[in-house]
Design an enzyme around this catalytic site. Sequence first.
Site, short mmCIF file in Angstrom:
data_model
loop_
_atom_site.label_atom_id
_atom_site.label_comp_id
_atom_site.label_asym_id
_atom_site.label_seq_id
_atom_site.Cartn_x
_atom_site.Cartn_y
_atom_site.Cartn_z
N THR A 15 -5.28 9.65 -3.11
CA THR A 15 -5.48 9.02 -1.70
C THR A 15 -4.70 9.82 -0.84
OG1 THR A 15 -5.56 6.74 -2.56
CG2 THR A 15 -5.25 7.11 -0.25
N GLU A 45 0.94 -1.30 0.01
CA GLU A 45 -0.09 0.01 -0.03
C GLU A 45 0.85 1.38 -0.19
OE1 GLU A 45 -2.42 -0.95 -1.26
OE2 GLU A 45 -4.28 0.03 0.15
P1 ADP Z 1 -8.24 2.55 -4.79
O1 ADP Z 1 -7.95 2.13 -3.49
O2 ADP Z 1 -9.13 3.80 -4.75
O3 ADP Z 1 -8.38 1.83 -5.64
P2 ADP Z 1 -5.34 2.52 -4.80
O4 ADP Z 1 -5.15 3.03 -3.36
O5 ADP Z 1 -5.54 1.19 -5.29
O6 ADP Z 1 -6.81 3.24 -5.16
O7 ADP Z 1 -4.45 3.34 -5.74
C1 ADP Z 1 -4.35 3.27 -7.04
C2 ADP Z 1 -2.89 3.96 -7.54
O8 ADP Z 1 -1.78 2.86 -7.01
C3 ADP Z 1 -2.96 4.29 -8.98
O9 ADP Z 1 -2.15 5.26 -8.77
C4 ADP Z 1 -1.78 3.17 -9.33
O10 ADP Z 1 -1.20 3.36 -10.40
C5 ADP Z 1 -1.23 2.70 -7.98
N1 ADP Z 1 -0.74 1.23 -8.27
C6 ADP Z 1 0.36 0.71 -8.08
N2 ADP Z 1 0.07 -0.72 -8.21
C7 ADP Z 1 -1.15 -0.92 -8.41
C8 ADP Z 1 -1.74 -2.25 -8.68
N3 ADP Z 1 -1.15 -3.27 -8.82
N4 ADP Z 1 -2.92 -2.24 -8.92
C9 ADP Z 1 -3.73 -0.79 -8.88
N5 ADP Z 1 -3.07 0.13 -8.67
C10 ADP Z 1 -1.77 0.20 -8.44
#
Ligand code: ADP
Length: 304
Positions: free
Chosen positions: A179, A124
């Site tokens: 976030t 995270e």
């Molecule tokens: P949410 O919980 O709102 O979906 P995230 O905390 O998952 O948001 O954050 C998404 C961000 O994390 C994006 O900027 C994305 O590029 C990055 N990220 C890094 N690795 C991943 C992954 N494996 N899957 C999805 N998003 C990723």
Amino acid sequence: MQVTARAPSSTANLGPGFDVFGLALDAFFDEITLTKTRAGITIITEDNIPLSPSKNTAGLVVAYMKKRFKVKSGVQIKIRKGVPAGYGMGSSAASAAATAVAFDRLFRLYLDGNTLVECAGVGERASAGSIHYDNVSASVLGGFVIVRTKPLDVIRITPPADLRLCVAVPKLKVPPKKTEVSRSVIPKQVNLSDSVKNLSNAAAIVAGFLKKDSTMIGTSIQDVIVEPARQHLIPGFSAVKKNALRAGALGVTISGAGPSVIAFATKKSDLAKIATSMKNGFATAKTDCDVIVCKPSSGARITK
Ligand code: ADP
């Protein structure tokens, strides 16, 4: 040589449970295939997420687990995203959760639930800038989770069978550091009276999950601290919420850090009506959205 795992999307906070509550949702799933290689960590994906292992949640989890469990072998990570990234549906957490579970099986570590959550939580940092365990706990363990930290201790409760959720995912361009932005608008200090209101609702949510009472859960989804501070980041939020409540939703709030909005209901609710009302709410802000009607999900599991 190769293991595939899939992990569900999740919603964090559930209103008053900021950074503490999570719920796994069967709306979307990520699939991760880990393959042993000679050396290093490589990522293959057709999705629009970082390819560098130090910027991808799955890559960070593999790097951490390799080091912690002294694994010499290299690992290739194949990521198939189902959870849309950046919409408050626990996308990066789903990749991290599936990766931790796949790694555990590939190298026969037989880790317990809390340790798997701890490993997945490391990922995270790539998305939220700091470690939060609400989405990863839900995604790894499934069901409803309560996260306690220092030391990490996750309490899992099986949700009532009739609980239903309508998630409206707006078609907005999300900023890269969403976030972090949505965390920056939260008040640093809160009134004692607001804290009392949130605490009573959070306690009632936990009671609702234990008593298998979806109405108690839904009507307690009321947050007077974080939601008021964040809602301006979501165009049309107040119309979406008002419409969904009028259409029979028990409670409505922001899913995680947003911009998705989640309505709580039961199997007996008019779910199609709630879904349409949320779409109309976003339309007042000239924003299109997809509405997914879903249920709580079980946790990450090996599929191959
Ligand atoms: P949410 O919980 O709102 O979906 P995230 O905390 O998952 O948001 O954050 C998404 C961000 O994390 C994006 O900027 C994305 O590029 C990055 N990220 C890094 N690795 C991943 C992954 N494996 N899957 C999805 N998003 C990723």
